[in-house]
Design an enzyme around this catalytic site. Structure first.
Site, PDB file in Angstrom:
ATOM      1  N   PHE A   1     -12.520  -5.046 -42.360  1.00  0.00           N
ATOM      2  CA  PHE A   1     -11.302  -4.227 -42.262  1.00  0.00           C
ATOM      3  C   PHE A   1     -10.126  -4.812 -43.029  1.00  0.00           C
ATOM      4  O   PHE A   1      -9.147  -4.124 -43.296  1.00  0.00           O
ATOM      5  CB  PHE A   1     -10.934  -3.952 -40.790  1.00  0.00           C
ATOM      6  CG  PHE A   1     -10.661  -5.183 -39.956  1.00  0.00           C
ATOM      7  CD1 PHE A   1      -9.504  -5.923 -40.102  1.00  0.00           C
ATOM      8  CD2 PHE A   1     -11.565  -5.556 -38.972  1.00  0.00           C
ATOM      9  CE1 PHE A   1      -9.249  -7.029 -39.308  1.00  0.00           C
ATOM     10  CE2 PHE A   1     -11.312  -6.669 -38.163  1.00  0.00           C
ATOM     11  CZ  PHE A   1     -10.152  -7.413 -38.342  1.00  0.00           C
TER      12      PHE A   1
ATOM     13  N   ASP B   1     -17.448  -3.487 -38.146  1.00  0.00           N
ATOM     14  CA  ASP B   1     -17.442  -4.949 -38.126  1.00  0.00           C
ATOM     15  C   ASP B   1     -18.276  -5.485 -39.275  1.00  0.00           C
ATOM     16  O   ASP B   1     -18.950  -4.733 -39.995  1.00  0.00           O
ATOM     17  CB  ASP B   1     -17.964  -5.466 -36.783  1.00  0.00           C
ATOM     18  CG  ASP B   1     -17.282  -6.775 -36.373  1.00  0.00           C
ATOM     19  OD1 ASP B   1     -17.021  -7.614 -37.267  1.00  0.00           O
ATOM     20  OD2 ASP B   1     -17.018  -6.966 -35.177  1.00  0.00           O
TER      21      ASP B   1
ATOM     22  N   ASP C   1       0.853  -1.188   0.000  1.00  0.00           N
ATOM     23  CA  ASP C   1       0.000   0.000   0.000  1.00  0.00           C
ATOM     24  C   ASP C   1       0.891   1.240   0.000  1.00  0.00           C
ATOM     25  O   ASP C   1       1.788   1.353   0.844  1.00  0.00           O
ATOM     26  CB  ASP C   1      -0.914   0.017   1.226  1.00  0.00           C
ATOM     27  CG  ASP C   1      -1.902   1.169   1.174  1.00  0.00           C
ATOM     28  OD1 ASP C   1      -2.722   1.193   0.242  1.00  0.00           O
ATOM     29  OD2 ASP C   1      -1.842   2.055   2.053  1.00  0.00           O
TER      30      ASP C   1
ATOM     31  N   ARG D   1      -8.368  -8.517 -29.536  1.00  0.00           N
ATOM     32  CA  ARG D   1      -8.396  -9.975 -29.747  1.00  0.00           C
ATOM     33  C   ARG D   1      -8.469 -10.324 -31.231  1.00  0.00           C
ATOM     34  O   ARG D   1      -9.220 -11.197 -31.660  1.00  0.00           O
ATOM     35  CB  ARG D   1      -9.574 -10.616 -29.010  1.00  0.00           C
ATOM     36  CG  ARG D   1      -9.515 -10.480 -27.513  1.00  0.00           C
ATOM     37  CD  ARG D   1     -10.545 -11.341 -26.814  1.00  0.00           C
ATOM     38  NE  ARG D   1     -10.102 -12.739 -26.766  1.00  0.00           N
ATOM     39  CZ  ARG D   1     -10.602 -13.720 -27.494  1.00  0.00           C
ATOM     40  NH1 ARG D   1     -11.556 -13.471 -28.384  1.00  0.00           N
ATOM     41  NH2 ARG D   1     -10.166 -14.958 -27.374  1.00  0.00           N
TER      42      ARG D   1
ATOM     43  N   GLY E   1     -18.599  -3.456 -42.526  1.00  0.00           N
ATOM     44  CA  GLY E   1     -17.454  -3.541 -43.420  1.00  0.00           C
ATOM     45  C   GLY E   1     -16.493  -4.626 -42.996  1.00  0.00           C
ATOM     46  O   GLY E   1     -16.644  -5.244 -41.931  1.00  0.00           O
TER      47      GLY E   1
END
Length: 617
Positions: free
Chosen positions: A511, A484, A88, A526, A509
């Site tokens: 990519f 996407d 801490d 991901r 779309g």
């Protein structure tokens, strides 16, 4: 290196860091320590007025954080750690503790007080050794704690500089309102003491303490103190290969003012020798009679634990218990349309795993289950669990065949999935899995770096927009376009929050094939780990062209391997034999550098995904 003499002693030990701080994780990882991250649930509500000095508060908070994790892992996870490290860090000015600022005005008030003055940064550290007592499974702990103080002098800060720093957003999650390792370094005029202590962890003191623990001084040089209130705990065998006079485990005794004294325990010649001379029921034990190591036992049963969670989730056991509160096995069996005999065994296994509680033959959810395992919880990972069970599990069922062939076993994984790939139900299940995974990780990804300088964002392959909605909450001026596939975009409605933001839009779309929308920041979450080299380099080349030097950036969310490639999570995921690969930080920097991204920062979040920010300078 200072830790090298003790690294071998920690091999095979379950070392746990009770902190989600990426800074502490980086500091300890860089020195070569291997550990798990289990953030503490201890609420930092200790009454500061009860402590005679600020450092005592920091030490006690660190100790309570570590003990909470040790007890939780022992009781609920049934995985007793060997060592838990708690820490801490507090900032003090004239003995007053400065917390994290509540808002921008609070940050301004705090930093104004520090302007032109010297203040202290204390970090309390607790090292908790754990042992599960034979017979009654009682957890015993042995605690070493210490603190480090560093003096920091701020320059005289102008109003413009103060507000420029506050508007960056960096002060809001930092004790004292600044982070010395980042933009906050421009506020600092001088540092007297351990710089890393100000970052969040006193590495030098910690290393020395570990060496002291494993290679203590000769017993003649140590004062023995008898203290009966703290039990003796044998945490390690044969601690030192160098000092035979003090090779038995050590005690931590509480002395004056709450400080600890490290004392070597007295030992007979038998107790300090290895297993070959240990006596059990009066019979000498040979190395071949040694118990099977805990780690091997855990690996042998690991698949059973996963499948227990998967089965209970698929049968919606946790949902039934949330609806009714507490039920007997017979009642649950009726609700899930299963045998009483089988249901009772599943429920008892869930109790043993810390997922359910059992009182007088009545079962109820734990807080863990109510938070993450019921389907309608805000942080539910139920859909992701079903994805693991229905899809990824089959990859590992025939792992040996996949290893031999170098690809997923076709009869049991790829072909089975491709048969239903275009089914709307399969698509929806996959989208639900990705949605709940990103809900859990979105905040850590969004706050890993200061993204306020990027007003327009394009999330490539952003699926349901979980990350996009988190971004616009954190950065209200930001606008995010989720880009996407058409079949994904037309099915996003069930995943949208009740209060829609006009700052989040969706565009159909591909990519890999289509022109990229204009944006100041592009996101790939991901994606890279799953792409073969040709597609990977193709999309990175497109992004490199789209990103103007110094003005635009690329944010990547992936699991980042440790440099030695010893941490299991990403390595185990790689066994699914996709066309891509998992990468370390160095490998990501090299890959991105080959496409002109010469400024690459990597943040380990401690969550499911890590964050990488790449810029062309």
């Amino acid at each position: 290196m200072l830790l090298n003499p003790v690294i071998s002693k920690l091999a095979g030990k379950r070392v746990v860091l009770a902190s989600a701080s990426p800074r502490r994780q980086d500091i300890l990882s860089n020195v070569g320590l291997r550990f798990e991250v289990v953030p503490s649930w201890f609420k930092e509500t200790l009454d500061k007025s009860l402590f005679g000095a600020p450092h005592e508060y920091a030490v006690e908070t660190a100790k309570q954080k570590a003990l909470e994790v040790a007890r939780r892992m022992h009781v609920k996870h049934l995985k007793t750690p060997d060592i838990v490290i708690g820490a801490d860090t507090i900032v003090t000015l004239e003995d007053a503790i400065l917390e994290k600022p509540l808002d921008k005005q609070d940050a301004y008030n705090m930093l104004s007080r520090l302007s032109g003055k010297e203040h202290s940064v204390f970090t309390g550290v607790a090292i908790v050794h754990c042992r599960s007592q034979d017979g009654n499974n009682k957890l015993e702990t042995d605690i070493i704690d210490f603190y480090e103080e560093t003096k920091v002098k701020f320059a005289n800060l102008s109003e413009d500089l103060l507000w420029e720093y506050i508007d960056s957003g960096e002060p809001m999650d930092k004790a004292g309102g600044y982070g010395i390792q980042s933009l906050g370094g421009m506020l600092v005029e001088s540092v007297h003491g351990d710089f890393l202590n100000v970052v969040g962890f006193p590495l030098n003191h910690f290393c020395k303490k570990l060496v002291e623990l494993y290679y203590p001084p000769p017993k003649q040089a140590i004062q023995r103190v008898k203290h009966d209130s703290i039990p003796y705990v044998e945490s390690f065998e044969n601690l030192s290969d160098v000092e035979k006079d003090c090779s038995s485990p050590s005690k931590t005794l509480e002395g004056k003012k709450g400080l600890k004294k490290f004392v070597c325990s007295s030992s007979s010649s038998a107790s300090s020798l290895p297993y070959t001379t240990a006596l059990q029921n009066g019979i000498k034990e040979s190395p071949r009679q040694k118990q099977l190591p805990l780690k091997i036992n855990e690996l042998l049963d690991g698949f059973k634990e996963s499948k227990t969670l998967f089965a209970a989730s698929k049968l919606k056991v946790f949902d039934k218990l949330k609806d009714k509160g507490a039920l007997k096995a017979m009642e649950i069996a009726e609700k899930i349309n299963a045998s009483v005999h089988g249901t009772e065994r599943l429920l008892d296994a869930c109790v043993a795993l810390g997922l359910l509680e059992k009182t007088h033959q009545v079962y109820s959810n734990t807080e863990l289950a109510d938070t993450y395992l019921v389907t309608d919880s805000e942080l539910s990972i139920h859909a992701y669990i079903l994805h693991l069970n229905d899809h990824l599990w089959s990859h590992f069922t025939h792992l040996e065949s996949a290893v031999v062939e170098g690809k997923s076993h076709p009869k049991n994984t790829c072909e089975k999935m491709s048969e239903n790939l275009h089914g709307s139900e399969v698509k929806e299940r996959f989208m639900r899995a990705m949605h709940c995974m990103l809900k859990i990780t979105a905040r850590d990804i969004a706050t890993a770096f200061d993204l306020s300088k990027y007003p327009s964002v394009c999330d490539l392959g952003g699926c349901t927009g979980a990350l996009a909605h988190e971004l616009v909450q954190i950065y209200p001026e930001m606008r995010v376009n989720v880009f996407d596939l058409p079949e994904v975009i037309k099915n996003i409605s069930p995943f949208q929050p009740a209060k829609l933001s006009s700052h989040v839009t969706f565009t159909s779309g591909n990519f890999l094939e289509d022109a990229l929308p204009e944006a100041d920041l592009y996101i790939l979450s991901r994606v890279l780990h799953d792409l073969p080299d040709a597609k990977l380099n193709h999309i990175l080349k497109k992004l490199s062209v789209a990103c103007c030097p110094g003005r635009k950036a690329l944010l990547i969310a992936e699991i980042v391997l440790d440099e030695d490639k010893k941490e299991p999570r990403a390595l185990l995921q790689a066994l699914s034999m996709s066309d891509g690969k998992q990468r370390s930080g160095t490998e990501y920097k090299k890959l991105l550098g080959s496409h002109g991204f010469n400024s690459v920062e990597i943040k380990k979040t401690g969550n499911l995904l890590d964050a990488i920010l790449a810029i062309k300078r």
